[in-house]
Design an enzyme around this catalytic site. Structure first.
Site, mmCIF file in Angstrom:
data_model
loop_
_atom_site.group_PDB
_atom_site.id
_atom_site.type_symbol
_atom_site.label_atom_id
_atom_site.label_comp_id
_atom_site.label_asym_id
_atom_site.label_seq_id
_atom_site.Cartn_x
_atom_site.Cartn_y
_atom_site.Cartn_z
ATOM 1 N N ASN A 106 0.836 -1.201 0.000
ATOM 2 C CA ASN A 106 0.000 0.000 0.000
ATOM 3 C C ASN A 106 0.869 1.249 0.000
ATOM 4 O O ASN A 106 1.986 1.247 0.519
ATOM 5 C CB ASN A 106 -0.930 0.003 1.224
ATOM 6 C CG ASN A 106 -1.831 -1.220 1.252
ATOM 7 O OD1 ASN A 106 -2.069 -1.833 0.209
ATOM 8 N ND2 ASN A 106 -2.281 -1.609 2.425
ATOM 9 N N HIS A 123 5.873 -0.561 -2.700
ATOM 10 C CA HIS A 123 5.444 0.142 -3.912
ATOM 11 C C HIS A 123 5.517 1.655 -3.754
ATOM 12 O O HIS A 123 4.847 2.389 -4.472
ATOM 13 C CB HIS A 123 4.012 -0.285 -4.294
ATOM 14 C CG HIS A 123 3.942 -1.703 -4.751
ATOM 15 N ND1 HIS A 123 2.782 -2.450 -4.693
ATOM 16 C CD2 HIS A 123 4.896 -2.524 -5.248
ATOM 17 C CE1 HIS A 123 3.027 -3.674 -5.162
ATOM 18 N NE2 HIS A 123 4.301 -3.748 -5.499
ATOM 19 N N CYS A 131 11.667 13.316 -8.956
ATOM 20 C CA CYS A 131 11.995 13.954 -10.234
ATOM 21 C C CYS A 131 12.011 12.867 -11.316
ATOM 22 O O CYS A 131 12.662 11.829 -11.157
ATOM 23 C CB CYS A 131 13.381 14.615 -10.142
ATOM 24 S SG CYS A 131 13.896 15.291 -11.744
ATOM 25 N N PRO A 218 -10.912 -12.161 3.539
ATOM 26 C CA PRO A 218 -12.275 -12.720 3.496
ATOM 27 C C PRO A 218 -12.473 -13.658 2.302
ATOM 28 O O PRO A 218 -13.364 -14.496 2.299
ATOM 29 C CB PRO A 218 -13.177 -11.490 3.394
ATOM 30 C CG PRO A 218 -12.308 -10.385 2.920
ATOM 31 C CD PRO A 218 -10.935 -10.693 3.383
HETATM 32 P P1 OAD Z 1 -6.161 -6.152 -4.605
HETATM 33 O O1 OAD Z 1 -7.256 -5.175 -4.853
HETATM 34 O O2 OAD Z 1 -5.597 -6.955 -5.755
HETATM 35 O O3 OAD Z 1 -6.622 -7.230 -3.514
HETATM 36 C C1 OAD Z 1 -7.223 -6.784 -2.326
HETATM 37 C C2 OAD Z 1 -7.414 -8.018 -1.453
HETATM 38 O O4 OAD Z 1 -7.941 -7.577 -0.211
HETATM 39 C C3 OAD Z 1 -8.410 -9.024 -2.018
HETATM 40 O O5 OAD Z 1 -7.844 -10.331 -1.927
HETATM 41 C C4 OAD Z 1 -9.630 -8.895 -1.090
HETATM 42 O O6 OAD Z 1 -10.281 -10.156 -0.910
HETATM 43 C C5 OAD Z 1 -8.971 -8.466 0.187
HETATM 44 N N1 OAD Z 1 -9.822 -7.719 1.112
HETATM 45 C C6 OAD Z 1 -10.862 -6.900 0.822
HETATM 46 N N2 OAD Z 1 -11.360 -6.373 1.968
HETATM 47 C C7 OAD Z 1 -10.594 -6.860 2.983
HETATM 48 C C8 OAD Z 1 -10.586 -6.701 4.391
HETATM 49 N N3 OAD Z 1 -11.490 -5.908 5.004
HETATM 50 N N4 OAD Z 1 -9.655 -7.368 5.123
HETATM 51 C C9 OAD Z 1 -8.750 -8.173 4.524
HETATM 52 N N5 OAD Z 1 -8.688 -8.368 3.185
HETATM 53 C C10 OAD Z 1 -9.605 -7.719 2.438
HETATM 54 O O7 OAD Z 1 -4.994 -5.339 -3.896
HETATM 55 P P2 OAD Z 1 -3.508 -5.809 -3.669
HETATM 56 O O8 OAD Z 1 -3.406 -7.285 -3.510
HETATM 57 O O9 OAD Z 1 -2.943 -4.972 -2.596
HETATM 58 O O10 OAD Z 1 0.591 -2.486 -7.230
HETATM 59 O O11 OAD Z 1 -2.813 -5.386 -5.043
HETATM 60 C C11 OAD Z 1 -1.415 -5.571 -5.109
HETATM 61 C C12 OAD Z 1 -0.867 -4.560 -6.029
HETATM 62 O O12 OAD Z 1 -1.605 -4.590 -7.259
HETATM 63 C C13 OAD Z 1 -1.006 -3.126 -5.562
HETATM 64 O O13 OAD Z 1 -0.039 -2.755 -4.649
HETATM 65 C C14 OAD Z 1 -0.789 -2.404 -6.871
HETATM 66 C C15 OAD Z 1 -1.593 -3.267 -7.803
HETATM 67 O O14 OAD Z 1 -0.947 -3.427 -9.008
HETATM 68 C C16 OAD Z 1 1.156 -1.341 -7.767
HETATM 69 O O15 OAD Z 1 0.556 -0.303 -7.781
HETATM 70 C C17 OAD Z 1 2.529 -1.524 -8.293
#
Ligand code: OAD
Length: 247
Positions: A106, A123, A131, A218
């Site tokens: 995050n 990230h 810059c 979840p």
């Molecule tokens: P995602 O949006 O891919 O996944 C979010 C996860 O959080 C899912 O598996 C949901 O089931 C879970 N979730 C939702 N609500 C929740 C809660 N209350 N408690 C626990 N889990 C919950 O987001 P990320 O996995 O963080 O990278 O995505 C990874 C990366 O993809 C990001 O950092 C970004 C994106 O590309 C870059 O920007 C380089």
């Protein structure tokens, strides 16, 4: 050991013997702070844009003003957000264990706001400016030209200090995270879909070192089948329960 549903009490029992816990958080950690997860639909004005088309060097080169408008919108959204009980529980957990390494995908800075002291920002950070030519972080006052902040030193456009798709993870963050994943005796993946590499591969080096993997989410993810412990639930509820079991 295959994946099996676990309770906070069972995971707390494992944590009591834990020398080094490595935690990886994703957007789900901040969902209960009102910040939409990456793969949830974007809201309002940005509904028609796919983050994958905005958070790239190509998008920035093509239309820097649009990309800055999107990041300004995200900065406003995040600046209004506050840490949720899950963030505070993780900060507390670090005080209850011999060693906790916190790696986050995050960019919202909510772990730091909740009191987590050492956070590996895999990230980058939404509020940092870099810059686009020199690559360095720019903290001084910036010059705005046509709605785009520019480097006070060389005049080049500034860009948000986040990692875009197709870009490398900051080397120091990558090395620290890889070391922690290989050294820990438990890896805890929280609120991430485990789809984006190399973050998604960190748990594998824990398993390769013979240590165990747990997940709080979840929903099922790409990591779920390989987990030793899976706690199905929201991090804002499960983490405080986990800390209560430990205290
Ligand atoms: P995602 O949006 O891919 O996944 C979010 C996860 O959080 C899912 O598996 C949901 O089931 C879970 N979730 C939702 N609500 C929740 C809660 N209350 N408690 C626990 N889990 C919950 O987001 P990320 O996995 O963080 O990278 O995505 C990874 C990366 O993809 C990001 O950092 C970004 C994106 O590309 C870059 O920007 C380089």
């Amino acid at each position: 050991m295959g994946q099996r549903p676990a309770t906070p009490r069972e995971l707390a029992h494992v944590l009591r013997a834990c020398r080094h816990l490595c935690v990886l958080t994703g957007a789900g950690m901040s969902a209960e702070s009102g910040i939409p997860t990456f793969r949830a639909a974007q809201t309002g004005l940005w509904e028609r844009y796919d983050p994958l088309e905005l958070a790239t060097p190509e998008a920035f080169a093509r239309d820097p003003e649009l990309v800055w408008r999107w990041y300004s919108w995200r900065r406003e959204l995040v600046a209004a957000a506050t840490p949720n009980p899950g963030h505070f529980a993780l900060a507390r957990l670090a005080c209850l264990l011999p060693r906790l390494t916190l790696i986050t995908q995050n960019v919202d800075g909510l772990h730091q706001k909740a009191g987590s002291r050492t956070v590996i920002e895999f990230h980058g950070n939404l509020f940092a400016n870099r810059c686009s030519v020199e690559g360095r972080l720019v903290e001084d006052d910036v010059v705005i030209e046509n709605g785009i902040p520019c480097c006070p030193r060389c005049g080049a456009r500034l860009r948000p200090g986040v990692v875009w798709f197709g870009e490398a993870i900051p080397p120091a963050a990558l090395a620290a995270a890889a070391d922690a994943a290989a050294d820990c005796d438990l890896f805890l993946s929280i609120g991430t879909s485990a789809l984006v590499w190399p973050a998604a591969g960190l748990a594998e080096s824990t398993r390769a070192a013979g240590a165990r993997v747990a997940e709080i989410n979840p929903a099922e993810t790409g990591l779920s089948a390989a987990c030793d412990f899976r706690l199905a639930g929201n991090s804002g509820e499960v983490l405080p329960e986990l800390v209560n079991c430990l205290s």
